[in-house]
Design a protein around this motif. Structure first.
Motif, PDB file in Angstrom:
ATOM      1  N   ALA A 171       0.900  -1.291   0.007  1.00 54.93           N
ATOM      2  CA  ALA A 171      -0.012  -0.069   0.103  1.00 54.93           C
ATOM      3  C   ALA A 171       0.742   1.259   0.056  1.00 54.93           C
ATOM      4  CB  ALA A 171      -1.061   0.067   1.210  1.00 54.93           C
ATOM      5  N   GLN A 172       0.353   2.319  -0.749  1.00 56.83           N
ATOM      6  CA  GLN A 172       0.979   3.618  -0.394  1.00 56.83           C
ATOM      7  C   GLN A 172       0.020   4.451   0.423  1.00 56.83           C
ATOM      8  OE1 GLN A 172       2.595   5.766  -4.239  1.00 56.83           O
ATOM      9  NE2 GLN A 172       1.062   7.094  -3.683  1.00 56.83           N
ATOM     10  N   HIS A 173       0.811   4.894   1.372  1.00 53.25           N
ATOM     11  CA  HIS A 173      -0.147   5.731   2.347  1.00 53.25           C
ATOM     12  C   HIS A 173       0.226   7.296   2.194  1.00 53.25           C
ATOM     13  CE1 HIS A 173      -0.604   2.382   5.478  1.00 53.25           C
ATOM     14  NE2 HIS A 173      -1.144   1.956   4.236  1.00 53.25           N
ATOM     15  N   VAL A 174      -0.545   8.121   2.819  1.00 54.49           N
ATOM     16  CA  VAL A 174      -0.411   9.604   2.795  1.00 54.49           C
ATOM     17  C   VAL A 174       0.495   9.545   4.218  1.00 54.49           C
ATOM     18  CG1 VAL A 174      -1.308  11.801   3.174  1.00 54.49           C
ATOM     19  CG2 VAL A 174      -2.388  10.098   1.527  1.00 54.49           C
ATOM     20  N   GLY A 175       1.409  10.356   4.108  1.00 54.05           N
ATOM     21  CA  GLY A 175       2.361  10.767   5.308  1.00 54.05           C
ATOM     22  C   GLY A 175       2.041  11.898   6.121  1.00 54.05           C
ATOM     23  N   PRO A 217      -1.382  27.868  11.526  1.00 49.39           N
ATOM     24  CA  PRO A 217      -0.434  26.867  12.016  1.00 49.39           C
ATOM     25  C   PRO A 217      -1.085  25.817  13.044  1.00 49.39           C
ATOM     26  CG  PRO A 217       0.542  29.090  12.532  1.00 49.39           C
ATOM     27  CD  PRO A 217      -1.150  29.118  12.048  1.00 49.39           C
ATOM     28  N   GLN A 218      -0.769  24.436  12.682  1.00 42.63           N
ATOM     29  CA  GLN A 218      -1.370  23.331  13.004  1.00 42.63           C
ATOM     30  C   GLN A 218      -0.655  22.862  14.404  1.00 42.63           C
ATOM     31  OE1 GLN A 218      -4.717  22.096  12.026  1.00 42.63           O
ATOM     32  NE2 GLN A 218      -4.455  24.337  11.666  1.00 42.63           N
ATOM     33  N   PRO A 219      -1.210  22.206  15.413  1.00 40.15           N
ATOM     34  CA  PRO A 219      -0.518  21.477  16.682  1.00 40.15           C
ATOM     35  C   PRO A 219       0.386  20.407  15.898  1.00 40.15           C
ATOM     36  CG  PRO A 219      -2.934  21.702  17.016  1.00 40.15           C
ATOM     37  CD  PRO A 219      -2.688  22.124  15.847  1.00 40.15           C
ATOM     38  N   GLU A 220       1.385  20.448  16.753  1.00 38.62           N
ATOM     39  CA  GLU A 220       2.417  19.331  16.463  1.00 38.62           C
ATOM     40  C   GLU A 220       1.936  17.768  16.433  1.00 38.62           C
ATOM     41  OE1 GLU A 220       5.752  17.758  15.118  1.00 38.62           O
ATOM     42  OE2 GLU A 220       5.479  19.816  15.187  1.00 38.62           O
ATOM     43  N   GLU A 221       0.927  17.810  17.038  1.00 38.76           N
ATOM     44  CA  GLU A 221       0.208  16.365  17.171  1.00 38.76           C
ATOM     45  C   GLU A 221      -0.313  16.345  15.870  1.00 38.76           C
ATOM     46  OE1 GLU A 221      -2.493  18.746  19.889  1.00 38.76           O
ATOM     47  OE2 GLU A 221      -0.102  18.677  19.672  1.00 38.76           O
ATOM     48  N   VAL A 222      -0.888  17.175  15.373  1.00 41.66           N
ATOM     49  CA  VAL A 222      -1.625  17.002  14.125  1.00 41.66           C
ATOM     50  C   VAL A 222      -0.716  16.880  12.687  1.00 41.66           C
ATOM     51  CG1 VAL A 222      -3.335  18.246  12.301  1.00 41.66           C
ATOM     52  CG2 VAL A 222      -3.620  18.581  15.031  1.00 41.66           C
ATOM     53  N   ARG A 223       0.326  17.662  12.997  1.00 43.39           N
ATOM     54  CA  ARG A 223       1.526  17.617  12.000  1.00 43.39           C
ATOM     55  C   ARG A 223       2.190  16.318  11.902  1.00 43.39           C
ATOM     56  NH1 ARG A 223       3.065  22.094   9.326  1.00 43.39           N
ATOM     57  NH2 ARG A 223       4.945  21.163   8.890  1.00 43.39           N
ATOM     58  N   ALA A 224       2.214  15.702  13.022  1.00 40.75           N
ATOM     59  CA  ALA A 224       2.750  14.590  13.119  1.00 40.75           C
ATOM     60  C   ALA A 224       1.940  13.155  12.780  1.00 40.75           C
ATOM     61  CB  ALA A 224       3.523  14.469  14.556  1.00 40.75           C
ATOM     62  N   GLY A 225       0.722  13.530  12.569  1.00 43.64           N
ATOM     63  CA  GLY A 225      -0.188  12.354  12.426  1.00 43.64           C
ATOM     64  C   GLY A 225       0.190  11.537  10.999  1.00 43.64           C
ATOM     65  N   ARG A 226      -0.109  10.351  10.815  1.00 41.40           N
ATOM     66  CA  ARG A 226       0.225   9.386   9.694  1.00 41.40           C
ATOM     67  C   ARG A 226       1.775   9.239   9.651  1.00 41.40           C
ATOM     68  NH1 ARG A 226      -3.924  10.830   4.925  1.00 41.40           N
ATOM     69  NH2 ARG A 226      -5.656  10.422   5.807  1.00 41.40           N
ATOM     70  N   ASP A 227       2.342   9.057  10.821  1.00 46.79           N
ATOM     71  CA  ASP A 227       3.839   8.828  10.847  1.00 46.79           C
ATOM     72  C   ASP A 227       4.253   7.640  10.409  1.00 46.79           C
ATOM     73  OD1 ASP A 227       6.317   7.890  12.943  1.00 46.79           O
ATOM     74  OD2 ASP A 227       6.786   9.867  11.784  1.00 46.79           O
ATOM     75  N   PRO A 228       4.958   7.349   9.623  1.00 44.46           N
ATOM     76  CA  PRO A 228       5.148   6.100   9.071  1.00 44.46           C
ATOM     77  C   PRO A 228       5.762   5.133   9.982  1.00 44.46           C
ATOM     78  CG  PRO A 228       6.543   7.349   7.932  1.00 44.46           C
ATOM     79  CD  PRO A 228       5.782   8.528   8.805  1.00 44.46           C
TER      80      PRO A 228
END
Length: 261
Positions: free
Chosen positions: A148-152, A166-177
């Motif tokens: 599969a190819q995921h969005v990162g 600006p988005q919170p760091e937890e939002v920016r770090a979502g979908r971390d591989p």
């Protein structure tokens, strides 16, 4: 010679273009995105050629699976199924994939997969909302593969943060591989390969921005041209003066195996 078009005309065009399916050909000449070096759809076709039973999760309009099956011909799987949660895409995928013998099942993205245990030796997905590793492990046969190819993380956040701030760091770090790797391993799967890339995108006019945000609805939740008219007009003027708006998409490729018994 390029013809100058008004903000109002471009806005109306971006609103009028249908959003069903995952065919992005309308963006030709309006927006561009680098493609990952691994060539997911071609690689999926190679995997399909050796599979007996395949499932494509969240198939969208079926375009990617259709292409991959075409690459696999004449060695098509004996059993092929796909799931999709958005009704317009269910209809589109059914019409496209039925001639290839694919059964398209309407299933919510966050629900258990509607298939028996150990049904498939290959499970595919391109850009799932999130991977439900326990369900993927359940429907895979021992020795089977999830490819599969995921969005990162922070994908196209230059555009997201233009509209939302600006988005919170937890939002920016979502979908971390690496977090997703840990989830796969917790479900008893083995990650044989994981690659990640960031890829340049360019939006050449405001119609492309509007169509993109209408099509990829989770980027700016609740997006409407009326609600964001001021920001859209300012961005239109910026593109007119400075050239394309540049953002970066984030993608990663999973090659995951279910251990044999």
């Amino acid at each position: 010679m390029a013809v100058h078009r008004s903000f109002e005309d471009l806005l109306a065009e971006g609103v009028a273009v249908p959003t069903e399916g995952w065919d992005f050909s309308w963006f030709e000449g309006r927006a561009s995105e680098e493609r990952p070096s691994w060539g997911y759809a071609v690689s999926a076709g190679e995997r399909l050629a050796g599979a007996g039973a395949v499932l494509d999760i969240q198939t969208g309009g079926g375009e990617v699976l259709d292409f991959a099956l075409g690459r696999a011909e004449p060695a098509r799987p004996v059993l092929a199924a796909a799931t999709e949660g958005w009704p317009p895409n269910v209809a589109k995928a059914t019409a496209l994939l039925r001639p290839r013998g694919v059964v398209v099942v309407a299933a919510p993205d966050d629900a258990p997969l509607p298939f028996a245990d150990e049904t498939f030796d290959l499970v595919l997905s391109r850009h799932p909302v999130r991977p439900y590793w326990d369900e993927i492990a359940r429907v895979l046969r021992p020795g089977g593969t999830y490819f599969a190819q995921h969005v990162g993380p922070a994908s196209v956040f230059e555009l997201v943060e233009y509209f939302l701030g600006p988005q919170p760091e937890e939002v920016r770090a979502g979908r971390d591989p690496e977090r997703e790797r840990a989830g796969a391993e917790a479900a008893g799967l083995e990650v044989a390969g994981l690659r990640a890339e960031r890829l340049r995108m360019e939006f050449h006019d405001i119609a492309a921005v509007v169509h993109f945000l209408r099509k990829v609805v989770w980027m700016v939740p609740g997006f409407t041209v009326e609600g964001y008219e001021r920001q859209l007009r300012a961005l239109h003027e910026r593109i007119e003066k400075q050239g394309p708006f540049v953002a970066y998409s984030s993608r990663h490729l999973f090659d995951v195996r279910k251990p044999p018994r």
